[in-house]
Design an enzyme around this catalytic site. Sequence first.
Site, PDB file in Angstrom:
ATOM      1  N   GLY A  24      -4.003  14.571 -11.489  1.00 25.68           N
ATOM      2  CA  GLY A  24      -4.486  15.591 -12.432  1.00 25.68           C
ATOM      3  C   GLY A  24      -5.276  16.672 -11.715  1.00 25.68           C
ATOM      4  CB  SER A 114       5.739   5.387 -11.714  1.00 28.25           C
ATOM      5  OG  SER A 114       5.938   4.518 -10.639  1.00 28.25           O
ATOM      6  CB  SER A 115       9.687   5.668  -7.887  1.00 24.09           C
ATOM      7  OG  SER A 115       8.624   5.039  -7.211  1.00 24.09           O
ATOM      8  CB  CYS A 116       7.682   1.042 -10.430  1.00 25.22           C
ATOM      9  SG  CYS A 116       6.592   1.429 -11.785  1.00 25.22           S
ATOM     10  CE1 TYR A 143       1.424   3.029 -14.352  1.00 23.96           C
ATOM     11  CE2 TYR A 143       3.303   3.045 -12.865  1.00 23.96           C
ATOM     12  CZ  TYR A 143       2.219   3.690 -13.425  1.00 23.96           C
ATOM     13  OH  TYR A 143       1.937   4.978 -13.077  1.00 23.96           O
ATOM     14  CG  HIS A 186      -0.691   3.064  -4.824  1.00 25.72           C
ATOM     15  ND1 HIS A 186      -1.454   3.814  -5.688  1.00 25.72           N
ATOM     16  CD2 HIS A 186       0.273   2.508  -5.590  1.00 25.72           C
ATOM     17  CE1 HIS A 186      -0.968   3.711  -6.908  1.00 25.72           C
ATOM     18  NE2 HIS A 186       0.085   2.920  -6.883  1.00 25.72           N
ATOM     19  NE  ARG A 216       6.971   0.135  -2.317  1.00 23.50           N
ATOM     20  CZ  ARG A 216       7.719  -0.970  -2.184  1.00 23.50           C
ATOM     21  NH1 ARG A 216       8.860  -0.934  -1.513  1.00 23.50           N
ATOM     22  NH2 ARG A 216       7.336  -2.107  -2.745  1.00 23.50           N
TER      23      ARG A 216
HETATM   24  O1  GFB Z   1       1.608   0.779  -2.533  1.00 21.71           O
HETATM   25  P1  GFB Z   1       1.789  -0.589  -3.048  1.00 21.71           P
HETATM   26  O2  GFB Z   1       0.544  -1.312  -3.440  1.00 21.71           O
HETATM   27  O3  GFB Z   1       2.721  -0.635  -4.301  1.00 21.71           O
HETATM   28  O4  GFB Z   1       2.506  -1.489  -1.915  1.00 21.71           O
HETATM   29  P2  GFB Z   1       4.309  -0.614  -4.636  1.00 21.71           P
HETATM   30  C1  GFB Z   1       3.621  -1.031  -1.213  1.00 21.71           C
HETATM   31  C2  GFB Z   1       4.007  -2.028  -0.135  1.00 21.71           C
HETATM   32  O5  GFB Z   1       2.999  -2.023   0.886  1.00 21.71           O
HETATM   33  C3  GFB Z   1       4.113  -3.477  -0.598  1.00 21.71           C
HETATM   34  C4  GFB Z   1       2.615  -3.353   1.203  1.00 21.71           C
HETATM   35  O6  GFB Z   1       5.195  -4.104   0.059  1.00 21.71           O
HETATM   36  C5  GFB Z   1       2.790  -4.094  -0.132  1.00 21.71           C
HETATM   37  O7  GFB Z   1       2.841  -5.501   0.068  1.00 21.71           O
HETATM   38  N1  GFB Z   1       1.259  -3.361   1.747  1.00 21.71           N
HETATM   39  C6  GFB Z   1       0.935  -3.665   3.035  1.00 21.71           C
HETATM   40  C7  GFB Z   1       0.110  -3.083   1.095  1.00 21.71           C
HETATM   41  N2  GFB Z   1      -0.393  -3.645   3.213  1.00 21.71           N
HETATM   42  C8  GFB Z   1      -0.933  -3.283   2.029  1.00 21.71           C
HETATM   43  C9  GFB Z   1      -2.277  -3.072   1.584  1.00 21.71           C
HETATM   44  O8  GFB Z   1      -3.246  -3.233   2.335  1.00 21.71           O
HETATM   45  N3  GFB Z   1      -2.462  -2.668   0.296  1.00 21.71           N
HETATM   46  C10 GFB Z   1      -1.408  -2.481  -0.556  1.00 21.71           C
HETATM   47  N4  GFB Z   1      -1.676  -2.065  -1.807  1.00 21.71           N
HETATM   48  N5  GFB Z   1      -0.116  -2.709  -0.173  1.00 21.71           N
HETATM   49  C11 GFB Z   1       3.336   0.208  -6.859  1.00 21.71           C
HETATM   50  C12 GFB Z   1       3.522  -0.267  -8.263  1.00 21.71           C
HETATM   51  O9  GFB Z   1       4.251  -0.552  -6.158  1.00 21.71           O
HETATM   52  O10 GFB Z   1       3.665   1.564  -6.657  1.00 21.71           O
HETATM   53  C13 GFB Z   1       3.109   0.702  -9.277  1.00 21.71           C
HETATM   54  O11 GFB Z   1       2.902  -1.535  -8.384  1.00 21.71           O
HETATM   55  C14 GFB Z   1       3.588   2.097  -8.967  1.00 21.71           C
HETATM   56  O12 GFB Z   1       3.574   0.279 -10.514  1.00 21.71           O
HETATM   57  C15 GFB Z   1       3.231   2.485  -7.579  1.00 21.71           C
HETATM   58  O13 GFB Z   1       4.986   2.226  -9.179  1.00 21.71           O
HETATM   59  C16 GFB Z   1       3.722   3.875  -7.199  1.00 21.71           C
HETATM   60  O14 GFB Z   1       4.984   0.583  -4.047  1.00 21.71           O
HETATM   61  O15 GFB Z   1       4.928  -1.930  -4.279  1.00 21.71           O
END
Ligand code: GFB
Length: 320
Positions: A24, A114-116, A143, A186, A216
Amino acid sequence: MPIEPTYPLAGKRIWVAGQRGMVGAAVVRRLAGLGCAIIPDRSPRLDLRRQADVEAWLEEVRPDAIVIAAARVGGILANDSYPVDFLEDNLLIQTNIIGTAHRIGVERLLFLGSSCIYPRMADQPITEAALLTGQLEETNQWYAIAKIAGIKLVQAYRRQHGRDYISAMPTNLYGPGDNFDFNSSHVLPALIRKAHNAKASGAESMTVWGSGTPRREFMHVDDCADALVFLLQNYSDAEHVNVGTGDDIAIRDLAGLVSKVVGFDGGIVLDSSRPDGTPRKLLSNEKLARLGWTPKVALEDGIRSTYRWFLEQPSIRALA
Ligand code: GFB
């Protein structure tokens, strides 16, 4: 040649719901200088989950256009841990705003998903047509279902009431104003903070969740805001539009890139007790390109400027 906007923003009153959040705030920055009046959020904050609050607020400020960047958001762990919050809060926020916007006659509305929203095993790159063609990823299905309902509600208002409301689906975003809390963030902000802490403490390695193999796509939030304002001015159709860069990277390689930018030269330890989530989610950005918009910020440049921003935030650096 610049495109003549079909919905020029000059002279319009615009409310960006969620203007204190990363997306935002970036949309508000992008709108500055376009000749529109941006309606500031009321303080103390209104609770967008409460219909009466949203109705009273919108009847008072009467915007011409709304961008819905307000949502309960978070990374893989937060999505997996708080399914009620991610499903219920998002359904309430978006339904309250979209329904009230129609009732008070808001001309134009842009809803963000979102892309999810796409099936876990969708063909890559994922086109808009892949919506509802397969099973969702389990960690963020709550979500995703809320966001799919938002897309459908926007389409329903267009079909039943002729409302010029649209939806955009951004890929994974990052940038200034991001959440750096390890439990709810994230991956990209988490890795920036981990690499920074590891460098500062002289650690030999930093921990990366999962197998490191998921891929990603990452877009700088200023690029995203530019695309969203472009769509607000130029796009009018029922189908949602993907907002991505067209490139993705394996999480392990992202950790390497972040380490390079931060100046951490230690190793990476993979924590396989943490979930991987979707193996890959690369959006097709062909539709957006056909409409006339392309991204500008390269990933390494974006990480560099985000790290600079992080270094200027003592309160974030001091997080436990
Ligand atoms: O960004 P992230 O939390 O969400 O994780 P998603 C992306 C990938 O990074 C996963 C890995 O495979 C995680 O296991 N990863 C590695 C980590 N180290 C880390 C860390 O320290 N922290 C985190 N957070 N991840 C989200 C969705 O999915 O993306 C939401 O849950 C939304 O709904 C968002 O769509 C954009 O990309 O997996």
